[in-house]
Design an enzyme around this catalytic site. Structure first.
Site, mmCIF file in Angstrom:
data_model
loop_
_atom_site.group_PDB
_atom_site.id
_atom_site.type_symbol
_atom_site.label_atom_id
_atom_site.label_comp_id
_atom_site.label_asym_id
_atom_site.label_seq_id
_atom_site.Cartn_x
_atom_site.Cartn_y
_atom_site.Cartn_z
ATOM 1 N N ARG A 33 13.045 52.793 33.732
ATOM 2 C CA ARG A 33 12.505 54.070 33.725
ATOM 3 C C ARG A 33 13.239 55.206 34.113
ATOM 4 N NH1 ARG A 33 9.521 49.631 33.077
ATOM 5 N NH2 ARG A 33 7.629 49.634 32.070
ATOM 6 N N SER A 174 1.197 43.753 27.471
ATOM 7 C CA SER A 174 2.472 44.099 27.808
ATOM 8 C C SER A 174 2.498 45.773 28.238
ATOM 9 C CB SER A 174 3.182 43.853 26.383
ATOM 10 O OG SER A 174 4.409 44.416 26.134
ATOM 11 N N ASP A 327 6.288 37.575 35.490
ATOM 12 C CA ASP A 327 7.556 37.151 35.633
ATOM 13 C C ASP A 327 7.954 36.243 36.856
ATOM 14 O OD1 ASP A 327 8.399 38.854 33.752
ATOM 15 O OD2 ASP A 327 9.082 40.362 34.987
ATOM 16 N N ARG A 358 9.381 30.264 28.652
ATOM 17 C CA ARG A 358 9.461 29.990 30.096
ATOM 18 C C ARG A 358 8.366 28.803 30.639
ATOM 19 N NH1 ARG A 358 10.154 35.987 32.582
ATOM 20 N NH2 ARG A 358 12.542 35.978 32.587
#
Ligand code: S3P
Length: 448
Positions: A33, A174, A327, A358
């Protein structure tokens, strides 16, 4: 960088007690960002502590391709000379975002409301990931997208010449989708409204405000309502990137499962939308403390101290916490294998569309090392074998996924027998100093 080179098998052996200070690199989300918003401001944005992993370097190259000047001064210090909102030039080459979902999705959003066309590609992992979640809301601005079957990369985005602002309810939790819509809204006249039902990482909102955009956030019955006024003049910033809690997770979790360990991980960003793993570990009984809590650059920060924790218990991880630790589930599942009892992780469907699936990747590798894993579409559970009960001895596939590779290297540090990862090369996407940092603490890694 498209695709990876020769696979690098790596083996993790039972570690010595981990001791010392683990200075993990800058936050990946904030690094992307910083470069992108720097490119949208007019003038020089100076960034210190930028993560110099492949993902972020690919975003830096992309910003240059769109016309910004990006200068690497060395030592994590970078400058971006931005072109202003709506000032992107049309790139004359394909934009290769390597392994980075965050990079490609945020950049697509940023260019989507300018009258330019760009084609995006990535490695085999990125080219398999869903992009309709981005191109659907961008279409509301008037943006066109042509990709492969299933909305996959490579994909060409034709920016809207006369964008209209949108009101969009994000259908999946998200931050990438939320951020892509907000970044597109920058160059649309009027107010773009994004509503998320579950709070996801809020770096885009904080940083847009920091760069001088008019942005408000309201908690309502409908969810978190974010309103951005388009066509601001963004002012260049000085940004000190905090250290990445998602990278801190690896030395912290390794210390918890390695007998005799005591590790300090200083200066970790504890933004509540990111810190869920650390609270979950404390709920499991981990000896993990936050020292010297303070504020840096508007973000809560602390030094984490993690000590060997042989008495951890499996828990049901609250699904409401999922977005704040999305994550970190791979490495949490490794810790869960060394706890007593079952750890249940539900409400985590998004894990199936990350750099790899994952849940599947971790389930396969854990099973190959003697750990029982159960799974459904949006949940999985790990049966703990206690502090000295994980057999190890297996080989795990990393599926081009940095966090899967690092999680299995941590598994080997506490297991009875060495654990091998078929390819450790993806680790450089987010944590280029993982190997020296962990071995300095006491890890024993070998390469075939
Ligand atoms: C990120 C958002 C998350 C996360 C990713 C970084 C970001 O992805 O998994 O590593 O910087 O916005 P989603 O937006 O797909 O949840």
């Amino acid at each position: 960088m498209s695709g990876h080179g020769t696979p690098t098998p790596m083996t993790s052996h039972r570690a010595e007690p981990l001791k010392g200070v683990a200075e993990v690199p800058g936050d990946k989300s904030i690094s992307h960002r910083s470069l992108i918003l720097g490119a949208m401001a007019i003038g020089e944005t100076r960034i210190s502590g930028l993560l110099e992993g492949d993902d972020v370097l690919d975003t830096a190259k992309a910003m240059q391709a769109f016309g910004a000047e990006v200068v690497n001064h060395g030592g994590g210090n970078w400058s971006v000379f931005g072109v202003g909102v709506g000032g992107f030039a049309e790139p004359d080459q394909v934009i290769d975002c390597g392994n980075s979902g965050t990079g490609v999705r945020l950049i697509m959003g940023t260019m989507a409301t300018s009258p330019i066309t760009a084609t995006f590609t990535g490695d085999a992992s990125l080219n398999g990931r869903p992009m309709a979640r981005i191109t659907d809301p961008l279409a509301l601005f008037g943006t066109k997208a042509v990709g492969r079957k299933g909305g996959r990369l490579p994909m060409t985005i034709v920016g809207a010449a006369e964008p209209t602002p949108v009101r969009y309810v994000v259908p999946v939790p998200s931050a990438q989708v939320k951020s892509a819509v907000l970044l597109a809204g920058l160059n649309a006249p009027g107010k773009t409204v994004v509503i998320e039902k579950e709070a996801t990482r809020d770096h885009s909102e904080r940083m847009l405000a920091g760069f001088g955009a008019e942005i408000t956030v309201e908690d309502t019955e409908e969810g978190r309502v974010i309103t951005l006024t388009g066509r601001p003049e963004l002012k260049p910033q000085e940004i000190a990137v905090p250290r990445d809690p998602s990278s801190a997770a690896f030395p912290v979790c390794a210390a918890l499962i390695t007998p005799g360990s005591d590790v300090l991980v200083p200066g970790i960003g504890l933004n509540p939308t990111r810190a869920g793993l650390f609270y979950t570990l404390q709920d499991m009984g981990a000896d993990l403390t936050f020292e010297n809590p303070r504020e840096e650059g508007g973000e809560p920060v602390a030094d984490l101290r993690a000590k060997y924790s042989p008495d951890m218990q499996g828990i049901e991880v609250p699904p409401a916490r999922a977005a704040s630790m999305i994550d970190e589930y791979p490495v949490l599942s490794v810790v869960a294998a060394f706890a007593s009892g079952t750890t249940m992780m539900a409400g985590v469907k998004e894990l199936r569309v990350k750099e790899s699936d994952r849940i599947d990747a971790m389930a396969r590798g854990l099973r190959a090392n003697g750990v029982t894993v159960d799974e459904g579409e949006d949940w999985w559970s790990v049966d703990g074998l206690g502090p000295d009960g994980v057999p190890g001895g297996g080989t795990c596939e990393s599926f081009l996924d940095h966090r899967i590779a690092m999680s299995f290297m941590v598994l080997g540090m506490g297991a009875q027998n060495p654990v091998t990862v078929d390819d450790g090369s993806p680790i450089t996407t987010s944590f280029p100093i993982f190997e020296p940092l962990m071995t300095d603490l006491g890890a024993k890694f070998t390469r075939a």
